[in-house]
Structure formats: C-alpha cells, structure tokens
Design an enzyme around this catalytic site. Structure first.
Site: not given
Lengths: 228, 84
Positions: A86, A195, A197
């Site tokens: 991002c 994302h 994560e």
C-alpha cells in the site's frame, strides 16, 4: 530470519505487519524508525501501509527522501527481499525502486474491502508457496491505487513476468491491466496495494496472505541454511 | 528574492478521474460547452537569491520532488520581488 518493519511518521499498518511476522509466521522482527543509517542486520525489509507524512504532495513523495531509503536501496542492490504494501508500494514507486506511479482511484473514493487477486507469477521469492493462477482473497484499503505506467514500461513488465498479482474479476480502482502488485526486474522488490498482513489468520477473515510471508522465509532458508 | 509559482497537472495522456468528475458536474449544471477539466496543484515558493541560476534550481526541485514526471507535467513562473 530477521525482518525489519520500517516505520515512517504516519505509518499505520506497522503493527499488523509486526504481528503477522512475530505471531503468525513465528520469525524475528523489529520496528525500525525512518531515520536509521543501516539495515545490514536484517534479512528482509517490510514497508507497511499508512499515510507517511500525511500523504502531502503525493503518497510516498516525502517519505522517499527519508534517511532510511539509502539503506533500503542498498538492501535492494544486495538482493534482499523488500516488500512494500500500500503506502509502502507508493514509496517504492516514488523512490524509483519500482517503475510507474499511482493515480487516484477511478471511483474517487477510498476503498476498504477484501478483493480477489490472481497470482500471475509464482516463481518469485514472495509467491513460491502459491499455485500459478491461484485466486486468493486479500483486503485492500486505499484511495490512490490506480497503477499507471507508460506503454514501454508495461511491455517490459509483461515480458519479464514482473506482474505478480492482478485483480480478479472486478477492478476496484482502475489500475492499468488490473495490476495489483509488481516486482522489480531482479525480482527482490515487491510492491502491492492489497494487504497480505491483514490476511494471516481465519479470525481476521482469511489467511491467504500468510503464504506470501512463508515464501520469503522458504527463499531465505534455501539460500542461507545448510541442511545436512 | 524570487516568487515562484509552480503548476502541476496530470499529463495529457493520463486519465484524470477528478477532472472527469468535475466536468460531469459542470455538465449537470448545464455548462455543456466545457470540453475538458484537468485538476492540478498550485504551489507558491519564496526563494532567496543564491549563486545558482534560479531557473535551474526551480527545474531541479520540480523534477526531484514537486512533480512526479511519470504522470505529471509542470510549468512555473519566476518573478523577482522585493521583500520588506
């Protein structure tokens, strides 16, 4: 294996990134403030999402002049895995470590929801644990993820198999050729808008992102750990 | 002292989603004659005189930071001013 999570003023996905590495992946990880001189102690560098320097001027435009960027360039030259997610991707673009630039989403809105991605290239140090063509679900959260590059750059990206992820089905932001993530020519710097994560445990709504981090560890073990 | 005005806009071949939305809004206000809207940034810099050529310095600042030349064009105006 030791990961660095680089923290800029305005980063806000640094904690998620740290959690993914320490709790879900089970590897060593440290926060690194953006003013450090060296990243020599680390095996992989993670640039988290957020709004570094308030996204003033352009996303990533000011962060790219942070002191740590010299160390990140050095790590990139040394072939260490570098992942920008991002805002981390936007910083890598502004720094010229990856080609192209981000425009505002074509919807003009900030989009925050899970999307489907197709793994276009599973022969990278970031994607070896996925199948080629595998469709995974990873959340996006951005207002400027509308990837753009000129025709010549696009040809190079395609010819070198540098397009790693594409949006599958609906394109959420208008990005060129549905591009969601690309690697550099050498293959050790990955930038992606979604994302991973945030998708490392079923409690978070899915764990499709975990294999990305496991791929990095597998790559590193193969290169550095001698098995007898 | 110089007053420098820098204008940054998306390159012509790069789609400008904000500009398009504003064009649509103007059309809905019945300004049908509007052909195109490009939205950009305007920056005003106050720059002290130095040994270096002001034109070269401003160009360098635009290339390095103020514009992203992958997607943006820039132009600037330099005016000499007296600061009291």
């Amino acid at each position: 294996m030791k990961f660095a999570v680089v923290v800029f003023p305005g980063s806000n996905c640094d904690v998620d990134m740290y959690h993914a590495i320490s709790d879900e992946l089970g590897e060593e990880v440290e926060y690194v403030w953006h003013d450090v001189d060296s990243l020599d102690d680390f095996d992989a560098i993670l640039l988290p999402g957020g709004f570094s320097y308030g996204d003033y001027l352009r996303s990533g435009a000011i962060a790219r002049f942070s002191n740590v960027m010299k160390a990140i360039k050095k790590a990139a030259d040394e072939g260490k895995p570098i992942l920008g997610v991002c805002n981390g991707f936007q910083i890598l673009l502004e720094a010229g470590l990856l080609p192209g630039a981000m425009r505002r989403n074509n919807t003009l809105t900030f989009i925050c929801r899970p999307v489907k991605l197709r793994v276009e290239n599973n022969e990278t140090m970031f994607t070896s644990q996925y199948e080629r063509g595998e469709v995974i679900t990873i959340p996006i959260a951005h207002g400027e993820g509308n990837y753009y590059c000129d025709e010549q750059t696009l040809q190079q990206l395609t010819a070198n198999n540098q397009i790693v992820f594409r949006y599958e089905g609906e394109n959420p932001n208008g990005s060129l050729q549905n591009i969601a993530g690309i690697v550099n020519e050498k293959g050790n710097v990955l930038g992606m808008m979604p994302h991973p994560e945030r998708a490392v445990h079923e409690l978070l709504g899915g764990a499709d992102g975990l294999k990305l981090f496991q791929s990095i560890v597998t790559y590193w073990r193969d290169a550095h750990v001698v098995t007898t | 002292m110089y007053k420098v005005k820098v204008y940054v806009t998306l390159r012509e071949n790069v789609l400008d989603p904000q500009g398009n939305a504003v064009k649509g809004a103007l059309h809905s206000l019945n300004y049908r004659e509007v052909q195109d809207v490009r939205i950009g940034k305007f920056m005003e810099l106050l720059v002290e005189k130095s040994d270096r050529d002001i034109d070269a310095v401003v160009k360098e600042m635009c290339e390095k930071l103020l514009a992203n030349t992958v997607i943006e064009d820039y132009r600037y105006e330099i005016e000499e001013v007296v600061v009291q």
